[in-house]
Structures are given as structure tokens and as C-alpha cells.
Design a protein around this motif. Structure first.
Motif, mmCIF file in Angstrom:
data_model
loop_
_atom_site.group_PDB
_atom_site.id
_atom_site.type_symbol
_atom_site.label_atom_id
_atom_site.label_comp_id
_atom_site.label_asym_id
_atom_site.label_seq_id
_atom_site.Cartn_x
_atom_site.Cartn_y
_atom_site.Cartn_z
ATOM 1 N N LEU A 95 0.811 -1.214 0.000
ATOM 2 C CA LEU A 95 0.000 0.000 0.000
ATOM 3 C C LEU A 95 0.846 1.267 0.000
ATOM 4 N N ARG A 96 1.896 1.330 0.836
ATOM 5 C CA ARG A 96 2.713 2.547 0.895
ATOM 6 C C ARG A 96 3.389 2.815 -0.446
ATOM 7 N N GLN A 97 3.888 1.770 -1.084
ATOM 8 C CA GLN A 97 4.513 1.934 -2.391
ATOM 9 C C GLN A 97 3.493 2.423 -3.409
ATOM 10 N N PHE A 98 2.295 1.836 -3.372
ATOM 11 C CA PHE A 98 1.239 2.248 -4.293
ATOM 12 C C PHE A 98 0.890 3.722 -4.097
ATOM 13 N N LEU A 99 0.783 4.161 -2.830
ATOM 14 C CA LEU A 99 0.435 5.557 -2.567
ATOM 15 C C LEU A 99 1.550 6.503 -3.004
ATOM 16 N N ARG A 100 2.808 6.134 -2.758
ATOM 17 C CA ARG A 100 3.927 6.983 -3.190
ATOM 18 C C ARG A 100 3.935 7.152 -4.709
ATOM 19 N N GLU A 101 3.722 6.049 -5.419
ATOM 20 C CA GLU A 101 3.721 6.107 -6.876
ATOM 21 C C GLU A 101 2.537 6.916 -7.399
ATOM 22 N N THR A 102 1.393 6.790 -6.736
ATOM 23 C CA THR A 102 0.216 7.557 -7.141
ATOM 24 C C THR A 102 0.461 9.048 -6.978
ATOM 25 N N VAL A 103 1.061 9.432 -5.854
ATOM 26 C CA VAL A 103 1.382 10.848 -5.612
ATOM 27 C C VAL A 103 2.376 11.347 -6.651
ATOM 28 N N TRP A 104 3.416 10.540 -6.949
ATOM 29 C CA TRP A 104 4.428 10.942 -7.932
ATOM 30 C C TRP A 104 3.811 11.166 -9.303
ATOM 31 N N VAL A 105 2.930 10.243 -9.720
ATOM 32 C CA VAL A 105 2.282 10.386 -11.013
ATOM 33 C C VAL A 105 1.419 11.638 -11.057
ATOM 34 N N SER A 106 0.684 11.894 -9.980
ATOM 35 C CA SER A 106 -0.181 13.075 -9.954
ATOM 36 C C SER A 106 0.634 14.361 -10.051
ATOM 37 N N LYS A 107 1.833 14.372 -9.467
ATOM 38 C CA LYS A 107 2.699 15.556 -9.550
ATOM 39 C C LYS A 107 3.241 15.773 -10.953
ATOM 40 N N GLN A 108 3.443 14.687 -11.688
ATOM 41 C CA GLN A 108 3.924 14.836 -13.057
ATOM 42 C C GLN A 108 2.832 15.371 -13.976
ATOM 43 N N VAL A 109 1.613 14.988 -13.681
ATOM 44 C CA VAL A 109 0.498 15.403 -14.519
ATOM 45 C C VAL A 109 0.063 16.827 -14.203
ATOM 46 N N ALA A 110 0.078 17.219 -12.936
ATOM 47 C CA ALA A 110 -0.442 18.525 -12.513
ATOM 48 C C ALA A 110 0.240 19.703 -13.209
#
Length: 339
Positions: free
Chosen positions: A314-329
Motif C-alpha cells: 500500500l505505501r509503495q502504491f500511494l507513493r507512486e500515485t502521488v508521484w504520477v499526480s505531480k507529473q500530470v499537474a
């Protein structure tokens, strides 16, 4: 040997006669008597097995089978004293052998209430059909239009809903199975052949232990050869799917629309969120959890929570989700500023 309550064993054959039926070629041991089919690891001297994948070469080297069906390239790997049939489609040939040596018992005649029910406390609602050799424990209620196949055993104080089908199944005490569930149907298994896909006979059972709940319209397939097992006090929601040879531990919780592919092993106390899915031959350790919508393609260690597709801690999934959202924003902000 398949459970004789559910499967009839047909007359034995020599390896030579069997080879003629399944389209194979006898290399040695043509006079060996074959009475059953079994996997390499559990076959005895009266059984025929097969090698369908080189990853099972170690099991072939140690097999106690009386006969094996193998590709021509694997003949030298077969232990001495074991009869050999060669085939370019070994698994499909084994499936044909299964059909010749074993036959599932069918509901040709209904059993009477006196023969099937432990005592008068059993309630059979209108339209219930019970196969020969089935047994129902005291205090159990069977819902309208439910079909109980030959040899099925149901424990005491169970509640079986309406329009349920039970076959090739052994059920413990205090089990609840809600309307429309399908327990013990053939698992999904097919082998390639020159004529197209061949169904692999499913010769195992379903074992449901005490205190289990199975939701409406849920399907639990019987084992391909070994058993599908649902552990004590496990709770399964509506519209779930459990494939053949799965083994679930105690106190497992499975929310609606979850699905397990074949041969999944689930430890005690595991939780599945809604629409979670698990690939075949996966092991999930005690106390682990799969978040809703997770797609599991690797083993999960005990106690870990996994999420996403493919699922990961879960922690890895959340970190990757946050990273992807920062690239898109930033890209979105740039387009808005240009507008």
C-alpha cells in the motif's frame, strides 16, 4: 482416486488399450493395468499421469505412477518400471484418459426424504431435489428449488437458500449458503489439441468447513483433482468467484465481486475488498489484505496490505500515485495558463 461418492470408476485398461483410445503411442509397459488418473505427485501404481510442462520434470523423476503420458522428447526422463505413452498433446491425451476411466455420478433418480434427512427437524421447502447418497444433518433448512447432487453431505443447523445447486461437495455444520449460489461446478480447465481446446475433467471436490457463509450467486468450483477448501468461519459476499483447487484459511473475508483464479492459497484472517482479483497459483499470507479493486499477480507476505493493479504494498502504491499526480499537474497548469 476420485471420491467414489461423486465419481464412478470404470473398468481398468492396459496401457496399450488406453493408448489406442487417447491417440498415443506405447513405448514400454503396454501390459500395465491402468485403473485411474492422477497428478504426477500423487499417482500410484494403478494410475496414469502426464507431463505437460518441463517445470514438472522433478515430479516426473519421482513419480510412483504406473504409466505416464509424455512428449517423445521426455521418454528418457521417465523412471524405470513406469509404462510410457508418448503424445504430442500429453495433457489433452490425459483428459481423454480421465473420461475413459472415471465418470461423474449424475442425478438419475431422486432420494427420498427418509433416506437423506437425519431426522424430522430437517426442513425441505417446495421443489427441493436430492440425489442418491446425499445426507442432510438435523436442524438444516433447504430452500425452494434447490438441487443437491448425488453423494453431497450437509452438516447440522445449516441454512441453504433457494435455487442453490450443490454438487461434489462436503459441508460442515452451521453453514449458510444464500440464494442462487453454485457450489461444486467444474472448474475452468482446457488443454490444447490438434482438434482445438479439450475440456479437462474436474475430479476433485469442494469442502466447506463449519460456520462458513457463502453469498448469493457466488460460484465455488470443485478441484481439478485435489479439493477446493473453504476454511472455518470464512465469510464470502455475493457474486464472488473461487476457482478450482483454491484453499482458503479460517476467518477470511471476501467482499462482493472478488475473484480467485485456480490454485490460490489464502491464509487465515485475510481480507479482500470489493472487486479484488487474484491470479492463479498465488499465495497470500495470514492476516494480509487486498484493497478494493486490487489485482494480485504476485505472492503477498503475511500481514501486508496491497493495493492497485498490478497490486503492490500500500505505501509503495500511494507513493507512486502521488508521484504520477505531480507529473500530470504541472502540464495541466501550463495548458490553463496558455489558454
Amino acid at each position: 482416486m476420485p471420491d467414489t461418492r461423486f465419481f464412478e470408476t470404470l473398468p481398468s485398461l492396459t496401457a496399450t488399450a488406453l493408448a489406442e483410445i487417447i491417440g498415443g503411442t506405447v513405448v514400454r509397459g503396454g501390459e500395465t493395468e491402468i485403473a485411474s488418473v492422477a497428478p504426477l505427485s500423487s499417482a500410484d501404481r494403478g494410475a496414469v499421469s502426464f507431463l505437460g510442462d518441463r517445470k514438472f520434470a522433478a515430479a516426473l523423476a519421482e513419480t510412483k505412477a504406473g504409466c505416464v503420458i509424455v512428449p517423445a522428447s521426455a521418454v528418457e526422463a521417465v523412471p524405470e518400471g513406469v509404462a510410457v505413452i508418448t503424445s504430442g498433446e500429453a495433457q489433452a491425451a490425459w483428459a481423454r484418459a480421465s473420461l475413459r476411466l472415471h465418470r461423474a455420478r449424475t442425478l438419475d433418480a431422486a432420494s427420498s426424504r427418509d433416506d437423506a434427512c437425519e431426522d424430522d427437524s430437517v426442513v425441505l421447502e417446495p421443489g427441493v431435489v436430492i440425489g442418491q447418497g446425499a445426507r442432510i444433518g438435523r436442524g438444516t433448512r433447504i430452500g425452494a428449488n434447490t438441487v443437491i447432487g448425488p453423494g453431497v453431505q450437509i452438516g447440522r443447523d445449516c441454512a441453504i437458500g433457494s435455487n442453490v445447486t450443490l454438487g461434489f461437495t462436503l459441508i460442515g455444520d452451521r453453514v449458510k449458503i444464500y440464494a442462487g449460489a453454485r457450489i461444486g461446478e467444474a472448474g475452468f480447465g482446457a488443454a490444447g489439441s490438434k482438434a482445438g481446446a479439450v475440456d479437462i475433467p474436474q475430479l476433485g471436490r469442494v469442502i466447506i468447513q463449519d460456520g462458513v457463509t457463502v453469498g448469493a450467486n457466488t460460484c465455488i468450483d470443485r478441484g481439478a483433482y485435489d479439493d477446493t477448501v473453504i476454511g472455518e468461519n470464512t465469510k464470502i459476499d455475493n457474486l464472488c468467484m473461487i476457482g478450482h483447487n483454491c484453499v482458503l484459511g479460517r476467518n477470511v473475508l471476501m467482499a462482493a465481486h472478488s475473484g480467485l483464479s485456480g490454485s490460490v492459497t489464502v491464509g487465515d484472517g485475510v481480507m479482500f475488498g470489493g472487486q479484488a482479483g487474484v491470479g492463479d497459483h498465488i499465495t497470500i499470507g495470514d492476516g494480509a489484505a487486498v484493497a478494493a479493486g486490487g489485482g494480485v499477480l504476485a505472492n503477498i507476505p503475511a500481514g501486508e496490505v496491497w493495493s492497485g493493479y498490478p497490486a503492490k504494498p500500500l505505501r509503495q502504491f500511494l507513493r507512486e500515485t502521488v508521484w504520477v499526480s505531480k507529473q500530470v499537474a504541472p502540464k495541466k497548469r501550463t495548458k490553463e495558463s496558455e489558454g
